[in-house]
Design a protein around this motif. Structure first.
Motif, PDB file in Angstrom:
ATOM      1  N   PHE A 230       0.836  -1.205   0.000  1.00 41.93           N
ATOM      2  CA  PHE A 230       0.000   0.000   0.000  1.00 41.93           C
ATOM      3  C   PHE A 230       0.875   1.261   0.000  1.00 41.93           C
ATOM      4  CE2 PHE A 230      -2.208   3.413   2.181  1.00 41.93           C
ATOM      5  CZ  PHE A 230      -3.388   3.478   1.465  1.00 41.93           C
ATOM      6  N   LEU A 232       3.923   1.640  -0.938  1.00 46.40           N
ATOM      7  CA  LEU A 232       4.711   1.803  -2.154  1.00 46.40           C
ATOM      8  C   LEU A 232       3.863   2.294  -3.332  1.00 46.40           C
ATOM      9  CD1 LEU A 232       7.504   1.422  -3.452  1.00 46.40           C
ATOM     10  CD2 LEU A 232       6.796  -0.877  -4.106  1.00 46.40           C
ATOM     11  N   THR A 233       2.679   1.735  -3.479  1.00 48.98           N
ATOM     12  CA  THR A 233       1.920   2.044  -4.698  1.00 48.98           C
ATOM     13  C   THR A 233       0.873   3.130  -4.515  1.00 48.98           C
ATOM     14  OG1 THR A 233       0.348   0.291  -4.196  1.00 48.98           O
ATOM     15  CG2 THR A 233       2.182  -0.282  -5.642  1.00 48.98           C
ATOM     16  N   ARG A 234       0.434   3.369  -3.288  1.00 48.69           N
ATOM     17  CA  ARG A 234      -0.725   4.247  -3.108  1.00 48.69           C
ATOM     18  C   ARG A 234      -0.438   5.520  -2.341  1.00 48.69           C
ATOM     19  NH1 ARG A 234      -3.476   2.943  -6.734  1.00 48.69           N
ATOM     20  NH2 ARG A 234      -3.800   0.750  -7.089  1.00 48.69           N
ATOM     21  N   THR A 235       0.806   5.762  -1.962  1.00 46.69           N
ATOM     22  CA  THR A 235       1.048   6.978  -1.172  1.00 46.69           C
ATOM     23  C   THR A 235       2.129   7.842  -1.819  1.00 46.69           C
ATOM     24  OG1 THR A 235       2.826   6.094   0.203  1.00 46.69           O
ATOM     25  CG2 THR A 235       0.574   5.677   0.955  1.00 46.69           C
ATOM     26  N   ARG A 236       2.175   9.078  -1.343  1.00 47.91           N
ATOM     27  CA  ARG A 236       3.201  10.015  -1.768  1.00 47.91           C
ATOM     28  C   ARG A 236       4.582   9.478  -1.424  1.00 47.91           C
ATOM     29  NH1 ARG A 236       2.718  16.020   0.464  1.00 47.91           N
ATOM     30  NH2 ARG A 236       1.749  16.266  -1.559  1.00 47.91           N
ATOM     31  N   ASN A 239       5.919   7.068  -3.888  1.00 46.67           N
ATOM     32  CA  ASN A 239       6.494   7.694  -5.084  1.00 46.67           C
ATOM     33  C   ASN A 239       7.921   8.169  -4.799  1.00 46.67           C
ATOM     34  OD1 ASN A 239       5.735   8.206  -7.821  1.00 46.67           O
ATOM     35  ND2 ASN A 239       5.797  10.402  -7.386  1.00 46.67           N
ATOM     36  N   TRP A 240       8.136   8.633  -3.579  1.00 49.39           N
ATOM     37  CA  TRP A 240       9.478   9.087  -3.199  1.00 49.39           C
ATOM     38  C   TRP A 240      10.451   7.924  -3.142  1.00 49.39           C
ATOM     39  CZ3 TRP A 240       8.205  12.877   1.441  1.00 49.39           C
ATOM     40  CH2 TRP A 240       7.483  13.967   0.914  1.00 49.39           C
ATOM     41  N   PHE A 242      10.354   5.158  -5.027  1.00 51.04           N
ATOM     42  CA  PHE A 242      10.717   4.892  -6.424  1.00 51.04           C
ATOM     43  C   PHE A 242      11.706   5.946  -6.929  1.00 51.04           C
ATOM     44  CE2 PHE A 242       6.550   2.562  -6.898  1.00 51.04           C
ATOM     45  CZ  PHE A 242       7.095   1.355  -7.296  1.00 51.04           C
ATOM     46  N   ALA A 243      11.401   7.214  -6.647  1.00 49.93           N
ATOM     47  CA  ALA A 243      12.214   8.311  -7.171  1.00 49.93           C
ATOM     48  C   ALA A 243      13.627   8.275  -6.588  1.00 49.93           C
ATOM     49  CB  ALA A 243      11.543   9.652  -6.872  1.00 49.93           C
ATOM     50  N   ALA A 251      15.545  13.212  -8.238  1.00 49.15           N
ATOM     51  CA  ALA A 251      14.512  13.239  -7.203  1.00 49.15           C
ATOM     52  C   ALA A 251      14.725  14.423  -6.269  1.00 49.15           C
ATOM     53  CB  ALA A 251      14.529  11.927  -6.420  1.00 49.15           C
ATOM     54  N   GLY A 255      12.481  18.040  -5.397  1.00 45.06           N
ATOM     55  CA  GLY A 255      11.943  18.323  -4.082  1.00 45.06           C
ATOM     56  C   GLY A 255      11.685  17.100  -3.223  1.00 45.06           C
ATOM     57  N   VAL A 256      12.169  15.938  -3.662  1.00 51.93           N
ATOM     58  CA  VAL A 256      11.989  14.734  -2.850  1.00 51.93           C
ATOM     59  C   VAL A 256      13.085  14.695  -1.777  1.00 51.93           C
ATOM     60  CG1 VAL A 256      12.012  12.212  -2.884  1.00 51.93           C
ATOM     61  CG2 VAL A 256      10.993  13.478  -4.779  1.00 51.93           C
TER      62      VAL A 256
ATOM     63  N   ARG B  74      13.200  21.674  -2.435  1.00 46.84           N
ATOM     64  CA  ARG B  74      11.813  21.641  -2.003  1.00 46.84           C
ATOM     65  C   ARG B  74      11.337  23.028  -1.560  1.00 46.84           C
ATOM     66  NH1 ARG B  74       8.661  17.681  -1.527  1.00 46.84           N
ATOM     67  NH2 ARG B  74       6.823  17.831  -0.215  1.00 46.84           N
ATOM     68  N   ILE B  77      10.775  25.173  -4.588  1.00 42.92           N
ATOM     69  CA  ILE B  77       9.574  24.764  -5.310  1.00 42.92           C
ATOM     70  C   ILE B  77       8.333  25.261  -4.570  1.00 42.92           C
ATOM     71  CG2 ILE B  77       8.174  22.779  -6.030  1.00 42.92           C
ATOM     72  CD1 ILE B  77      10.904  21.295  -6.432  1.00 42.92           C
ATOM     73  N   ILE B  91      12.865  10.451 -14.369  1.00 46.25           N
ATOM     74  CA  ILE B  91      13.309   9.122 -13.986  1.00 46.25           C
ATOM     75  C   ILE B  91      12.749   8.098 -14.967  1.00 46.25           C
ATOM     76  CG2 ILE B  91      13.306   7.414 -12.149  1.00 46.25           C
ATOM     77  CD1 ILE B  91      13.496   9.710 -10.195  1.00 46.25           C
ATOM     78  N   MET B  94      10.154   5.332 -14.134  1.00 45.78           N
ATOM     79  CA  MET B  94       8.849   5.710 -13.592  1.00 45.78           C
ATOM     80  C   MET B  94       7.930   6.207 -14.702  1.00 45.78           C
ATOM     81  SD  MET B  94      10.059   7.434 -10.006  1.00 45.78           S
ATOM     82  CE  MET B  94       8.697   8.563  -9.876  1.00 45.78           C
ATOM     83  N   ARG B  98       3.840   9.662 -12.707  1.00 51.63           N
ATOM     84  CA  ARG B  98       4.605   9.646 -11.456  1.00 51.63           C
ATOM     85  C   ARG B  98       5.751  10.650 -11.519  1.00 51.63           C
ATOM     86  NH1 ARG B  98       4.277   5.906  -7.364  1.00 51.63           N
ATOM     87  NH2 ARG B  98       2.744   4.248  -7.612  1.00 51.63           N
ATOM     88  N   MET B 102       6.302  14.064  -9.284  1.00 45.32           N
ATOM     89  CA  MET B 102       7.359  13.726  -8.338  1.00 45.32           C
ATOM     90  C   MET B 102       7.681  14.922  -7.440  1.00 45.32           C
ATOM     91  SD  MET B 102      11.125  12.211  -9.142  1.00 45.32           S
ATOM     92  CE  MET B 102      11.518  13.379 -10.425  1.00 45.32           C
ATOM     93  N   GLU B 105       3.220  15.284  -5.166  1.00 50.28           N
ATOM     94  CA  GLU B 105       2.160  14.304  -5.374  1.00 50.28           C
ATOM     95  C   GLU B 105       0.819  14.807  -4.860  1.00 50.28           C
ATOM     96  OE1 GLU B 105       5.057  13.761  -3.989  1.00 50.28           O
ATOM     97  OE2 GLU B 105       6.093  12.318  -5.263  1.00 50.28           O
ATOM     98  N   PHE B 116      -2.102   8.789  -2.538  1.00 49.18           N
ATOM     99  CA  PHE B 116      -1.714   9.403  -3.803  1.00 49.18           C
ATOM    100  C   PHE B 116      -2.947   9.372  -4.714  1.00 49.18           C
ATOM    101  CE2 PHE B 116       2.130   9.430  -6.893  1.00 49.18           C
ATOM    102  CZ  PHE B 116       1.417  10.139  -7.841  1.00 49.18           C
ATOM    103  N   HIS B 118      -4.095   9.024  -7.810  1.00 46.74           N
ATOM    104  CA  HIS B 118      -3.618   8.626  -9.141  1.00 46.74           C
ATOM    105  C   HIS B 118      -4.538   9.132 -10.258  1.00 46.74           C
ATOM    106  CE1 HIS B 118      -0.113   6.215  -8.209  1.00 46.74           C
ATOM    107  NE2 HIS B 118      -0.766   5.646  -7.222  1.00 46.74           N
TER     108      HIS B 118
END
Ligand SMILES: Nc1ncnc2c1ncn2[C@@H]1O[C@H](COP(=O)(O)OP(=O)(O)O)[C@@H](O)[C@H]1O
Ligand SMILES: [Mg+2]
Lengths: 370, 258
Positions: A230, A232-236, A239-240, A242-243, A251, A255-256, B74, B77, B91, B94, B98, B102, B105, B116, B118
């Motif tokens: 959850f 990994l795929t569904r939250t902000r 995404n960070w 992955f980035a 990244a 701003g990550v 950050r 931004i 990236i 991705m 995404r 980035m 989000e 998120f 989507h």
């Protein structure tokens, strides 16, 4: 997706097959089916698929899953942790020292152990992020440091390297059952009464079902997989992750907070290792200085079988969980089938190589590299 | 009109390398300020101090009338400064959506949990890409499958979407073909008309002349001054960039094609 017709005519419609192929879980799904078909055909009568057998490989798979979830998220974030195995040994030993040698209440021993281990995870992450050294090297150092302490401390205070009496010390504790208990006993009793699963025929447990509950270890494994997937795929934050693993500089420029993401993932990996350790010492009733040996590699292999790229930025928690399942089923299945256990390592090496080659191929499809 | 961002005597040293030796530039809302200069002049380093990537070794940044000290990208931004870096910052593994969001989000609440969003991310990405003239196969297409020009366009669309006050483009046209370049220049013009300040880095004088309101030339970490549109000819700009004399000679021998 639907209006490609009026789009650029040069964009080739990719086939459903190729689209399915670039899902990271694909290897895990195919592997899982293959493994079950194989053992279903060749080892069905070995006892592997009766209630005890199922529980046997489920527990082993769940152990792999717990550490694979941590290793998976960390690998997607672009780092490794080779100290997981040592951390398991260390955490178990700390619980024994605090709970048995020092006689602290078990829940305090568990919480303090979690705090220490997660702090070690944070230290791993902090050193990696600050020095820019490969995490491979930093955590290799931690691997030796923690293993050294895990042998040194009990030898110094107890003059031995295995400390028992943990189950007795955990008697009546409120936190220990969260790691050591079994749930669903009434259901299993009912299943036993109905004759759906077999019952002991003699001895002092006669009439009780041979499998009398689901160990909390399995509940932890499923819980961690769901939460990990959850996040990994569904939250902000996902995404960070992955980035951070895909391209740390890009990244950061977007701003990550890359450093903080990586440190948190090291802490989470340490958390998972500690969950493993607590479940294990509760089950065995003892802590040993050699526990957890090679677990870091087993976790990484499960994650790679699950489709994650060793280079970071790509992978799936569900895939890693399937990798762990394959791992557990094959290891125990070979045992049930009476195959020489050393052949398991041969299998492991081959499947690891196959998975890495497949992943590299998938990566080319995604990124369009040649 | 007062500048949205003022960079005063910015210096940046990397160890013993002095990348910037005191550069002052200000940017007005609604203008396109072109930064020109040869490779290694310090253009990228300069805009990185504006976008929070590098902390200046010395100098002052005034943003919206307030002294500013961006701790990280950050912070810049969030203040409304969006940047397309020369090395893109996309990236490949991705998806476009995404990548697009980035660091920014979109979030929706599901019960007590922030997830998120989507659907929103996918819709906005498709729409913004369409505006830029790129038809994606889908928002979940990996950036790695896009061409260089398409990636550049995603990066620009992203910055335009999030650059509330200042939009910085570091050599956005250097990898593009004719039509995509025209597209980018038109985008700069559109954004400028919305009152956003644009910093446009290029070493192509014609591109600069097409959209620029003011021109600042950097040379070896120093500024050679800022000129207004109409005050300077393309030839003079070209000369300044190359550092003067030898260029004139070279241009003669090449028949004025540089
Ligand atoms: N991170 C860094 N570390 C050391 N030197 C750098 C770094 N970034 C830029 N430089 C140096 O600063 C100078 C200016 O570089 P840059 O700003 O990229 O130039 P431009 O964008 O105008 O081509 C170059 O000499 C470059 O080598
Ligand atoms: Mg540059």
């Amino acid at each position: 997706m639907s209006d490609v017709s009026n789009g650029d005519e040069r964009i080739k419609e990719i086939s459903k097959f190729r689209q399915a192929l670039i899902r990271p879980e694909l290897g895990g799904i195919v592997g899982t089916v293959a493994v079950f078909v194989f053992f279903g055909l060749f080892a069905f009568d070995s006892g592997m698929f009766n209630s005890q057998g199922v529980m046997n490989w489920s527990v082993v798979s769940a152990q792999f899953m717990i550490i694979a979830v941590g290793a998976c998220l960390l690998m997607i974030a672009g780092e490794f942790d080779l100290s997981v195995g040592s951390m398991i040994g260390f955490a178990g030993m700390m619980i024994a020292i605090f709970g048995v040698t020092l006689g602290w209440p078990m829940w305090i021993a568990i919480l303090v152990t979690f705090a220490i281990c997660v702090a070690f995870g944070a230290l791993n992450g902090y050193i990696v992020v600050k020095t820019g050294l490969p995490s491979f090297i930093v955590t290799l150092a931690t691997l030796f440091i923690l293993r050294g302490f895990t042998i040194f401390i009990p030898q110094t205070v107890e003059r031995k390297t295995i400390i028992g009496g943990i189950r007795e010390a955990a008697e009546g504790d409120w936190l220990a059952p969260i790691f050591g208990a079994k749930i669903g006993a009434p259901i299993f009793n009912w299943l036993g009464d109905m004759g759906i699963i077999s019952v002991f025929e003699r001895g002092n447990r006669a009439g009780e079902p041979v499998v009398n509950g689901i160990p909390m270890l399995i509940v932890w494994a499923i819980g961690l997989v769901i939460v990990g997937h959850f996040v990994l795929t569904r939250t902000r934050f996902g995404n960070w992750i992955f980035a951070a693993g895909g391209d740390a500089d890009a990244a950061r420029n977007a701003g990550v907070p890359v450093s903080s993401v990586k440190i948190k993932m090291f802490m989470f990996t340490a958390f998972c290792a500690t969950v493993f350790a607590v479940c294990q010492v509760m089950e065995f009733g003892s802590a040993g200085a050699d526990r957890g040996l090679l677990k870091e590699f087993e976790a990484i292999i499960a994650v790679v079988i699950g489709g994650a790229l060793l280079t970071g930025g790509y992978g799936s928690v569900i895939g890693a969980a399937l990798g762990a399942l394959i791992f557990g089923v094959v290891q125990q299945g070979l045992f049930f089938a009476g195959v020489e256990s050393s052949l398991f390592r041969v299998f492991l090496g081959i499947i690891l190589l196959a998975a890495v080659i497949l992943n590299t191929y998938i990566r080319r499809i995604i990124t369009g590299e040649r | 009109m007062s500048p949205i961002i003022e960079m005063k005597n910015i210096e940046k040293h990397f160890g013993s390398v002095i990348a910037l030796a005191g550069v002052s530039v200000d940017v007005l809302p609604g203008e396109c300020h072109c930064l020109l200069g040869d490779n290694g002049a310090g253009k990228s380093t300069f805009i990185k101090t504006m976008s929070g990537v590098h902390k200046p070794t010395k100098g002052e940044i005034v943003f919206d009338g307030q002294p500013m000290d961006f701790a990280n990208p950050r912070a810049a931004i969030s203040a409304g400064i969006a940047t397309v870096h020369q090395h893109l910052g996309m990236i490949p593994l991705m998806s476009v959506a995404r990548n697009f969001f980035m660091g920014n989000e979109p979030i929706k609440k599901v019960g007590p949990i922030n997830v998120f969003d989507h659907d929103y991310a996918n819709d906005v990405t498709m729409e913004e890409m369409k505006k830029m003239g790129i038809n994606l196969r889908g928002p979940d297409q990996a950036v790695g499958t896009l061409s260089g020009g398409e990636r550049q366009t995603v990066a620009i669309a992203r910055a335009v979407h999030f650059g509330a006050k200042v939009l910085i483009l570091d050599e956005p046209t250097s990898a593009l073909g004719v039509r995509q370049t025209a597209n980018v220049l038109a985008t700069i013009d559109r954004v400028r008309k919305q009152g956003i300040a644009v910093v446009f880095i290029t070493h192509n004088v014609r591109h600069a002349m097409a959209v620029g309101d003011r021109f600042t030339v950097l040379n070896r970490g120093k500024t050679l001054g800022t000129a207004l549109k109409g005050e300077i000819t393309p030839e003079a700009l070209q000369d300044l960039m190359a550092g003067g004399q030898e260029m004139v000679a070279l241009e003669g021998s090449l028949g004025g094609t540089v």
